[in-house]
Design a protein around this motif. Structure first.
Motif, short mmCIF file in Angstrom:
data_model
loop_
_atom_site.label_atom_id
_atom_site.label_comp_id
_atom_site.label_asym_id
_atom_site.label_seq_id
_atom_site.Cartn_x
_atom_site.Cartn_y
_atom_site.Cartn_z
N LYS A 1 10.10 16.41 -4.75
CA LYS A 1 8.67 16.70 -4.59
C LYS A 1 7.90 15.41 -4.32
N ASN A 2 7.01 15.46 -3.35
CA ASN A 2 6.12 14.34 -3.05
C ASN A 2 4.95 14.42 -4.02
N VAL A 3 4.95 13.57 -5.03
CA VAL A 3 3.89 13.57 -6.03
C VAL A 3 2.98 12.36 -5.86
N GLY A 4 3.07 11.71 -4.69
CA GLY A 4 2.19 10.59 -4.38
C GLY A 4 0.95 11.06 -3.66
N SER A 5 0.27 10.10 -2.99
CA SER A 5 -1.00 10.41 -2.33
C SER A 5 -0.94 10.25 -0.82
N GLN B 1 0.83 -1.20 0.00
CA GLN B 1 0.00 0.00 0.00
C GLN B 1 0.86 1.25 0.00
N ALA B 2 1.94 1.22 0.79
CA ALA B 2 2.85 2.37 0.84
C ALA B 2 3.50 2.61 -0.52
N THR B 3 3.89 1.52 -1.19
CA THR B 3 4.50 1.63 -2.51
C THR B 3 3.53 2.24 -3.51
N LEU B 4 2.27 1.77 -3.46
CA LEU B 4 1.26 2.27 -4.39
C LEU B 4 0.97 3.75 -4.17
N GLU B 5 1.07 4.21 -2.94
CA GLU B 5 0.71 5.58 -2.62
C GLU B 5 1.91 6.53 -2.65
N THR B 6 3.11 6.00 -2.93
CA THR B 6 4.32 6.81 -2.93
C THR B 6 4.78 7.10 -4.34
N ASP B 7 5.11 8.35 -4.60
CA ASP B 7 5.71 8.74 -5.87
C ASP B 7 6.59 9.96 -5.62
N LEU B 8 7.74 10.00 -6.27
CA LEU B 8 8.73 11.05 -6.04
C LEU B 8 9.16 11.68 -7.36
N SER B 9 9.55 12.95 -7.28
CA SER B 9 10.10 13.63 -8.46
C SER B 9 11.17 14.60 -8.01
N ILE B 10 12.36 14.54 -8.63
CA ILE B 10 13.43 15.51 -8.36
C ILE B 10 13.24 16.66 -9.33
N ALA C 1 13.44 8.04 -7.78
CA ALA C 1 13.50 9.11 -8.78
C ALA C 1 14.97 9.43 -9.01
N THR C 2 15.32 9.80 -10.22
CA THR C 2 16.72 10.04 -10.56
C THR C 2 16.90 11.41 -11.22
N LEU C 3 18.14 11.89 -11.15
CA LEU C 3 18.51 13.15 -11.79
C LEU C 3 19.94 13.03 -12.28
N GLU C 4 20.15 13.37 -13.54
CA GLU C 4 21.50 13.47 -14.08
C GLU C 4 21.88 14.95 -14.19
N PHE C 5 23.06 15.29 -13.69
CA PHE C 5 23.52 16.67 -13.75
C PHE C 5 25.01 16.67 -14.05
N THR C 6 25.48 17.79 -14.56
CA THR C 6 26.89 17.91 -14.94
C THR C 6 27.58 18.97 -14.08
N HIS C 7 28.69 18.56 -13.48
CA HIS C 7 29.54 19.52 -12.77
C HIS C 7 30.49 20.12 -13.81
N GLY D 1 2.47 17.00 -2.74
CA GLY D 1 2.61 18.31 -3.36
C GLY D 1 3.69 19.18 -2.77
N SER D 2 4.22 18.82 -1.60
CA SER D 2 5.26 19.64 -0.96
C SER D 2 6.65 19.14 -1.37
N VAL D 3 7.64 20.00 -1.10
CA VAL D 3 9.00 19.73 -1.57
C VAL D 3 9.94 19.58 -0.38
N LEU D 4 10.82 18.58 -0.49
CA LEU D 4 11.84 18.34 0.53
C LEU D 4 13.20 18.74 -0.02
N GLU D 5 13.90 19.62 0.71
CA GLU D 5 15.27 19.99 0.33
C GLU D 5 16.24 19.01 0.99
N VAL D 6 16.99 18.31 0.16
CA VAL D 6 17.91 17.28 0.64
C VAL D 6 19.34 17.70 0.32
#
Length: 254
Positions: free
Chosen positions: A76-80, A45-54, A141-147, A112-117
């Motif tokens: 960002k918490n984009v789950g329910s 249930q937790a998996t179904l209700e969880t969704d993340l976005s960087i 969720a993943t993010l590719e960035f270039t230094h 809908g809220s955002v966590l700064e990590v």
């Protein structure tokens, strides 16, 4: 007869005891199985209700701060369901890293809220492309960035000497000086802006440019008077300063 009765009684007691033990074991196992099913159901249930976005902009160049050696992710918490920040794991280039976090827009990490990590790195991040991943309740969720960095190349011309900290321009020999900036990794077609902090010492022939196929661009400085001035190149995602000192500049007579 009495002996047979005693034997039967003993056997009966033994059978009852074994049966009681077996029933107890079955009840215990059934309880454990029920708890396992309940735990598995809660996890699903937790998996179904969880969704993340960087939601970082990888082109902005703000994910990695070379001065503080930190990587900052906005998740960002984009789950329910409301999530616990402590349930979040962070990986950088496939390795788990320690991180601190804070909800940007509230007290709880609600949908809908955002966590700064923020992760503190043990050593500077190498230049190039990197991959950050966050996971919670089996969802990632993943993010590719270039230094990437911009830098000045030391000018190489007659009448100019550099010692690694500054370049001295002899105005008796130099009327104008081309200076070149570079990028690492190579960034083609990147707009850059130039500025000097004291135009009484130096002026620019051009204050903007675009990098070529080698990730470089050139501007020209003109000595105006004796003194020091800082020449800045800014690519939006990084900047660099070059300290220039002008000597032997002619003074206008009043």
């Amino acid at each position: 007869m009495a002996r047979n009765s005693v034997v039967h009684l003993v056997l009966f007691i033994a059978v009852v005891s074994v049966s009681a033990i077996a029933v107890g074991l079955l009840v215990t196992q059934a309880g454990l199985y029920s708890q396992a099913l309940e735990g598995e159901s809660e996890r699903e249930q937790a998996t179904l209700e969880t969704d993340l976005s960087i939601i970082n902009d990888p082109e902005a160049g703000t994910t990695y701060d070379a001065d503080t050696e930190t990587v900052t992710l906005y998740v960002k918490n984009v789950g329910s369901r409301t999530l616990e920040p402590g349930d979040l794991d962070v990986l950088l280039d496939g390795k788990y890293v320690t991180a601190s976090s804070a909800v940007v827009d509230g007290d709880e990490w609600r949908p809908g809220s955002v966590l700064e990590v923020t992760t503190d790195l043990e050593e500077p991040l190498e230049r190039g492309t990197h991959r950050a991943m966050v996971t919670a309740h089996g969802v990632s969720a993943t993010l590719e960035f270039t230094h990437r960095v911009v830098f000045w190349l030391e000018p190489d011309a007659d009448g100019v000497s550099c010692d690694g900290e500054r370049c001295v321009i002899d105005a008796d020999e130099v009327d104008s000086l081309p200076v070149t900036m570079g990028t690492d990794p190579t960034q083609e077609d990147t707009p850059v802006a130039y500025a000097v902090n004291d135009t009484s010492v130096l002026t620019l022939e051009s204050d903007t440019g675009v990098t070529d196929d080698n990730g470089r661009n050139e501007t020209v400085v003109v000595p105006e008077g004796n003194g020091e001035a800082s020449l800045v190149v800014d690519a939006g995602w990084d900047r660099d300063d070059l300290l220039l000192e002008v000597t032997n500049a002619s003074e206008d007579e009043e």
